[in-house]
Design an enzyme around this catalytic site. Structure first.
Site, PDB file in Angstrom:
ATOM      1  N   PRO A 114       7.591 -42.779  98.637  1.00  0.00           N
ATOM      2  CA  PRO A 114       8.910 -42.254  99.011  1.00  0.00           C
ATOM      3  C   PRO A 114       9.633 -41.494  97.910  1.00  0.00           C
ATOM      4  O   PRO A 114      10.564 -40.732  98.188  1.00  0.00           O
ATOM      5  CB  PRO A 114       9.695 -43.510  99.402  1.00  0.00           C
ATOM      6  CG  PRO A 114       9.016 -44.634  98.683  1.00  0.00           C
ATOM      7  CD  PRO A 114       7.564 -44.247  98.635  1.00  0.00           C
TER       8      PRO A 114
ATOM      9  N   GLU B   8       8.861 -46.267  93.480  1.00  0.00           N
ATOM     10  CA  GLU B   8       9.969 -47.098  92.985  1.00  0.00           C
ATOM     11  C   GLU B   8      11.248 -46.311  92.755  1.00  0.00           C
ATOM     12  O   GLU B   8      11.282 -45.328  92.020  1.00  0.00           O
ATOM     13  CB  GLU B   8       9.573 -47.805  91.684  1.00  0.00           C
ATOM     14  CG  GLU B   8      10.643 -48.755  91.176  1.00  0.00           C
ATOM     15  CD  GLU B   8      10.185 -49.691  90.064  1.00  0.00           C
ATOM     16  OE1 GLU B   8      10.997 -50.523  89.625  1.00  0.00           O
ATOM     17  OE2 GLU B   8       9.009 -49.592  89.639  1.00  0.00           O
TER      18      GLU B   8
ATOM     19  N   LYS C 183       8.391 -55.757  90.963  1.00  0.00           N
ATOM     20  CA  LYS C 183       7.625 -56.649  90.087  1.00  0.00           C
ATOM     21  C   LYS C 183       6.797 -57.550  90.984  1.00  0.00           C
ATOM     22  O   LYS C 183       7.330 -58.353  91.748  1.00  0.00           O
ATOM     23  CB  LYS C 183       8.550 -57.496  89.197  1.00  0.00           C
ATOM     24  CG  LYS C 183       8.771 -56.926  87.813  1.00  0.00           C
ATOM     25  CD  LYS C 183       7.506 -56.895  87.019  1.00  0.00           C
ATOM     26  CE  LYS C 183       7.703 -56.036  85.762  1.00  0.00           C
ATOM     27  NZ  LYS C 183       6.749 -54.939  85.699  1.00  0.00           N
TER      28      LYS C 183
END
Length: 447
Positions: free
Chosen positions: A227, A245, A262
């Site tokens: 994205p 991210e 994470k």
């Protein structure tokens, strides 16, 4: 600074790939593409731009349609003061677009090695193409519109589809496993000594290469379906982002959102195995511990700039699935204080906590000591700001950088006292092996 009068017009069919337009812009001084979470844009012919290389900041001011005058600069541009509350569109509407490297972000807080390539590009753009359901719409100052439209149409009609990119040798890990293991063990010693709780230890994969990295872009974007992907070219530097991210969204009413990643497990073609992998990540106490460390770090970072009591964690340990991996993703939100400039906040918050460790400054010092090579753009950020302070910036993971005749990409993960060396080493490859395999298909055949 206010935008000039802008004209808008649909120029190209919506099915034209971003890489085609970027290839048509190959003769232009620079170009930036942001996938921007489903709202693509391509910015070019900046009104002015800044480039930082070898710690020298240069300002380029426009003197003609594709001509710029260069002079040394002492300061980055100011986004402005007394910013309004912000639009609610979540779209680029004219403003600043570019990237900020890990090296630059870390250098604001520690002394470290820096990669010999551009470490920052920031342009102020009123000329850009925006993808819409009707097609690619050109936004451009009225006085330049006819000339730029003609130039774009001519460039697309005369597009050279030949590919030039070739690896001269395979792209391989700079570290053998034994060297990774030695760095891993040193991280464990620092944790035991109380220097840190977590270190994001990464390794570089590199190769000599010729030609335009842009040739590979469309295949990489299809492979990763990320994205926050993008592309940037300035002179002989190219940056190809396949990032999943988000670092920070700057939203209306001074709201900010960060979504640290994470925790990673591989995807499988078999649905049963894939669901088992996803569930294992969801239930992993180790990954939850890593994730919450970074959430706490980011909550602390944001609290410096946020209104008292506004820092919230609406999502914790959510699982998001991408083409190659499952990720554990949390979300932290806050409201910026009225006197905080969003651009200054972004610069001071970089690098992101998810790709450094905790505590952050000591983590960056250990990274510089152990990784043995500067990260460059990797783990920096790429994105945009509107003039009203809204915008969106990613974390440059799953990203490839090419400067002159060297190409590199990186992968790694968070190391804690509970980490296993073999599992962490494998996680590097879970994240990057599909990209590495694809990159190596451009290996130049031997005579």
């Amino acid at each position: 600074m206010q935008n000039p009068k802008i004209h808008k017009k649909i120029l190209f069919n919506q099915n034209i790939a971003p890489s085609q337009i970027l290839k048509a812009l190959a003769g232009f001084p620079h170009a930036v593409y942001l996938q921007n979470s489903g709202q693509p844009l391509i910015a070019f012919l900046a009104d002015e731009y800044f480039v930082l290389i070898s710690q020298q900041l240069t300002h380029y001011s426009k003197t003609g349609l594709q001509a710029y005058a260069a002079e040394e600069a002492e300061h980055l541009p100011e986004l402005g003061s007394g910013l309004p509350a912000g639009n609610c569109s979540g779209r680029f509407q004219g403003g600043f677009v570019g990237f900020i490297s890990y090296d630059y972000g870390a250098s604001q807080q520690i002394s470290l090695q820096q990669k010999n390539q551009p470490s920052l590009f920031l342009g102020r753009f009123s000329t850009y193409l925006e993808w819409t359901e009707a097609g690619w719409m050109l936004h451009c100052p009225a006085e330049d519109f006819a000339e730029i439209e003609a130039l774009l149409r001519s460039s697309m009609q005369n597009l050279n589809h030949a590919e030039s990119f070739r690896l001269i040798a395979p792209c391989t890990a700079r570290w053998p496993k034994a060297q990774y293991a030695a760095a891993f063990q040193q991280v464990q010693e620092y944790i035991k000594a109380g220097d840190c709780y977590q270190i994001n230890l990464t390794q570089e994969f590199c190769a000599p290469a010729h030609g335009a990295l842009l040739d590979t872009a469309e295949q990489f974007w299809r492979l990763t379906d990320a994205p926050y992907s993008g592309y940037l070219r300035i002179d002989d530097f190219e940056l190809l982002s396949c990032s999943p991210e988000l670092f920070i969204d700057f939203e209306a009413e001074r709201k900010i959102v960060t979504k640290p990643i994470k925790g990673t497990m591989p995807r499988f073609s078999d649905p049963v195995s894939d669901e088992q992998s996803k569930r294992a990540l969801q239930q992993s106490e180790k990954d939850q511990a890593e994730n919450v460390m970074i959430v706490d770090l980011l909550r602390n970072d944001l609290s410096v700039y946020a209104e008292t009591g506004s820092v919230k964690t609406p999502k914790l340990f959510a699982i998001e699935s991408f083409n190659q991996v499952h990720h554990m993703v949390s979300e932290v939100t806050a409201t910026l204080k009225d006197d905080v400039n969003p651009f200054e906040m972004l610069l001071s918050a970089l690098p992101g906590g998810s790709i450094t460790g905790a505590p952050k400054i000591r983590a960056m010092q250990i990274i510089d000591e152990l990784e043995g090579a500067p990260r460059g753009a990797y783990c920096g950020s790429m994105g945009y700001f509107n003039h009203d302070g809204t915008g969106s910036w990613n974390i440059l993971i799953r990203s490839i950088q090419k400067y002159q005749d060297e190409v590199s990409l990186w992968a790694g993960g968070g190391i804690t006292i509970a980490s296993d060396c073999d599992a962490e080493y494998q996680e590097c490859f879970d994240k990057v092996s599909a990209m590495l395999n694809l990159l190596n298909t451009w290996r130049q055949p031997e005579d």
